[in-house]
Design an enzyme around this catalytic site. Structure first.
Site, PDB file in Angstrom:
ATOM      1  N   ASN A 146       0.836  -1.199   0.000  1.00 19.90           N
ATOM      2  CA  ASN A 146       0.000   0.000   0.000  1.00 19.90           C
ATOM      3  C   ASN A 146       0.869   1.246   0.000  1.00 19.90           C
ATOM      4  OD1 ASN A 146      -2.522  -1.368   0.079  1.00 19.90           O
ATOM      5  ND2 ASN A 146      -2.187  -1.808   2.233  1.00 19.90           N
ATOM      6  N   CYS A 147       0.226   2.382  -0.247  1.00 21.51           N
ATOM      7  CA  CYS A 147       0.869   3.684  -0.304  1.00 21.51           C
ATOM      8  C   CYS A 147       1.766   3.876   0.920  1.00 21.51           C
ATOM      9  CB  CYS A 147      -0.199   4.772  -0.359  1.00 21.51           C
ATOM     10  SG  CYS A 147       0.449   6.428  -0.540  1.00 21.51           S
ATOM     11  N   PRO A 148       2.966   4.336   0.728  1.00 17.92           N
ATOM     12  CA  PRO A 148       3.594   4.866  -0.484  1.00 17.92           C
ATOM     13  C   PRO A 148       4.471   3.849  -1.226  1.00 17.92           C
ATOM     14  CG  PRO A 148       4.973   5.434   1.354  1.00 17.92           C
ATOM     15  CD  PRO A 148       3.794   4.639   1.918  1.00 17.92           C
TER      16      PRO A 148
END
Length: 85
Positions: free
Chosen positions: A17-19
């Site tokens: 997931n982000c980032p």
């Protein structure tokens, strides 16, 4: 799957997931030669806007295309990034 591009390398960031998809994409494009294309395979829906935004604001890379597929009942996002310099 896109056949428009001669894909040099595929980066699998599924489950991240982000980032992290952006971080891993940046690292992978650093090792590409000018004109080479990186395919990024992600499962994070935010990768569509995150990677597009990164490519739009980063010198030396160009977002060629983005696709959304479904594999095994899960959405998979494919991004095609070309190194331009």
């Amino acid at each position: 799957m896109s056949t428009e591009f001669d894909i040099t390398e595929t980066l699998d960031v599924q489950g991240l997931n982000c980032p992290m998809p952006v971080v891993k994409t940046k690292q992978a494009t650093d090792s590409l030669a000018e004109g080479e294309v990186l395919e990024v395979v992600a499962t994070d829906p935010g990768s569509m806007s995150d990677l597009k935004g990164w490519a739009d604001t980063t010198d030396g890379v160009e977002m060629l295309d983005q696709e959304e597929d479904e594999e095994g009942g899960e959405a998979v996002y494919r991004h095609f990034v070309r190194k331009t310099e």
